[in-house]
Design a protein around this motif. Sequence first.
Motif, PDB file in Angstrom:
ATOM      1  N   PRO A 188     -23.448   3.867  10.947  1.00  0.00           N
ATOM      2  CA  PRO A 188     -22.870   3.971   9.601  1.00  0.00           C
ATOM      3  C   PRO A 188     -22.847   2.658   8.826  1.00  0.00           C
ATOM      4  CG  PRO A 188     -21.174   4.193  11.302  1.00  0.00           C
ATOM      5  CD  PRO A 188     -22.491   4.279  11.996  1.00  0.00           C
ATOM      6  N   HIS A 206     -28.547  -0.116   3.726  1.00  0.00           N
ATOM      7  CA  HIS A 206     -29.258   0.947   3.026  1.00  0.00           C
ATOM      8  C   HIS A 206     -30.127   0.359   1.915  1.00  0.00           C
ATOM      9  CE1 HIS A 206     -26.780   3.502   5.408  1.00  0.00           C
ATOM     10  NE2 HIS A 206     -25.669   3.214   4.747  1.00  0.00           N
ATOM     11  N   LYS A 240     -28.119   6.385   1.574  1.00  0.00           N
ATOM     12  CA  LYS A 240     -26.965   6.960   2.244  1.00  0.00           C
ATOM     13  C   LYS A 240     -25.703   6.256   1.753  1.00  0.00           C
ATOM     14  CE  LYS A 240     -29.346   8.129   6.576  1.00  0.00           C
ATOM     15  NZ  LYS A 240     -29.400   7.875   8.047  1.00  0.00           N
ATOM     16  N   GLY A 241     -24.561   6.777   2.160  1.00  0.00           N
ATOM     17  CA  GLY A 241     -23.305   6.170   1.756  1.00  0.00           C
ATOM     18  C   GLY A 241     -22.784   5.189   2.787  1.00  0.00           C
ATOM     19  N   SER A 242     -21.903   4.312   2.345  1.00  0.00           N
ATOM     20  CA  SER A 242     -21.283   3.340   3.244  1.00  0.00           C
ATOM     21  C   SER A 242     -19.926   3.801   3.742  1.00  0.00           C
ATOM     22  CB  SER A 242     -21.135   1.990   2.534  1.00  0.00           C
ATOM     23  OG  SER A 242     -20.398   2.133   1.335  1.00  0.00           O
ATOM     24  N   ASN A 271     -20.952   9.076   1.207  1.00  0.00           N
ATOM     25  CA  ASN A 271     -21.904   9.917   1.918  1.00  0.00           C
ATOM     26  C   ASN A 271     -21.938  11.328   1.342  1.00  0.00           C
ATOM     27  OD1 ASN A 271     -23.623   8.838   3.932  1.00  0.00           O
ATOM     28  ND2 ASN A 271     -21.851   8.366   5.200  1.00  0.00           N
ATOM     29  N   ARG A 290     -23.718  11.185  -1.996  1.00  0.00           N
ATOM     30  CA  ARG A 290     -25.169  10.974  -1.864  1.00  0.00           C
ATOM     31  C   ARG A 290     -25.807  11.956  -0.882  1.00  0.00           C
ATOM     32  NH1 ARG A 290     -26.611   6.529  -4.722  1.00  0.00           N
ATOM     33  NH2 ARG A 290     -25.058   4.904  -5.071  1.00  0.00           N
ATOM     34  N   PHE A 303     -25.599  12.322   2.204  1.00  0.00           N
ATOM     35  CA  PHE A 303     -26.053  11.688   3.444  1.00  0.00           C
ATOM     36  C   PHE A 303     -27.540  11.292   3.388  1.00  0.00           C
ATOM     37  CE2 PHE A 303     -22.380  14.247   4.378  1.00  0.00           C
ATOM     38  CZ  PHE A 303     -21.624  13.468   5.230  1.00  0.00           C
TER      39      PHE A 303
END
Length: 287
Positions: free
Chosen positions: A18, A22, A68-70, A75, A78, A80
């Motif tokens: 995670p 990105h 992707k999301g942080s 998430n 976006r 994922f």
Amino acid sequence: MTTPTLSPWDKVQLARHPRRPHTLDYVRALCEDFVELHGDRRYGDDEAIVGGLARFANRTVVIVGHQKGSDARENVRRNFGMAHPEGYRKALRLFRLAEKFGFPLICFIDTPGADPSMESEERGQGNAIAENILALAGLRVPIVACIIGEGGSGGALALGVADRLLMLEHAIYSVAAPEAAASILWRDASKAPEAASAMKITAQDQYNLGIVDEIVPEPDGGAHTDAATTAAAAGKALRAALDELTALPIDELLRRRYTRYRAIGRFQEHQPRLLDLRSPPLPFKGS
């Protein structure tokens, strides 16, 4: 401390970490004057795909990538990194913009796959991916793609037809997620580690198969442990690839791109016996 020997399944976990950098993290680290462009001019703006104009290595480029999301909230926003058709059509609009003005194209790939929902299929998901692959195959500008995390299925291919394909050391590139492949092959998703090994999805496997041109090293422990060092290594590889590609005439660039993709997957186990249609038919030996 050095990273211990990692299994393919270990690399899957690193590719999905995670905190892994990105697309926008690489853009911020490597580029200047990034101007993000939005929307596909048909339906909407898909935040699973980001892109726009930027300055990289003293040249203007067009950048497109999965995002992707942080955190959990981003998430969800976006999806994922799983793009809808409007995301791929936004990417196609940016491909055409790059071609119109003669700007090199850089693509960052990081997706589990294209969005599989019924709504996406109704809006033409398969067609959008196919249009992107066709457009990239003949785009009259240099294209460099870099797999920075997950490279899943057609969702990755829609940004992955390139003159040079780079891949981070602990990224993965696969026709399907290992869990999906295990469910199909053994009807047991728990066999995903075995599927990951059998599918040859690691950067090292992809390089040995001739699909990836260069492996970009990551810091010990993975890209998320030192994002700045990872970005610097990726930037160096991207710059070298663009320097080489921009020196080629466009027609030669396209010829090499065609030759590259015609050669991928070539193999021969034995010489097949060809049936001569001009000869008499073989006798029927049934009972």
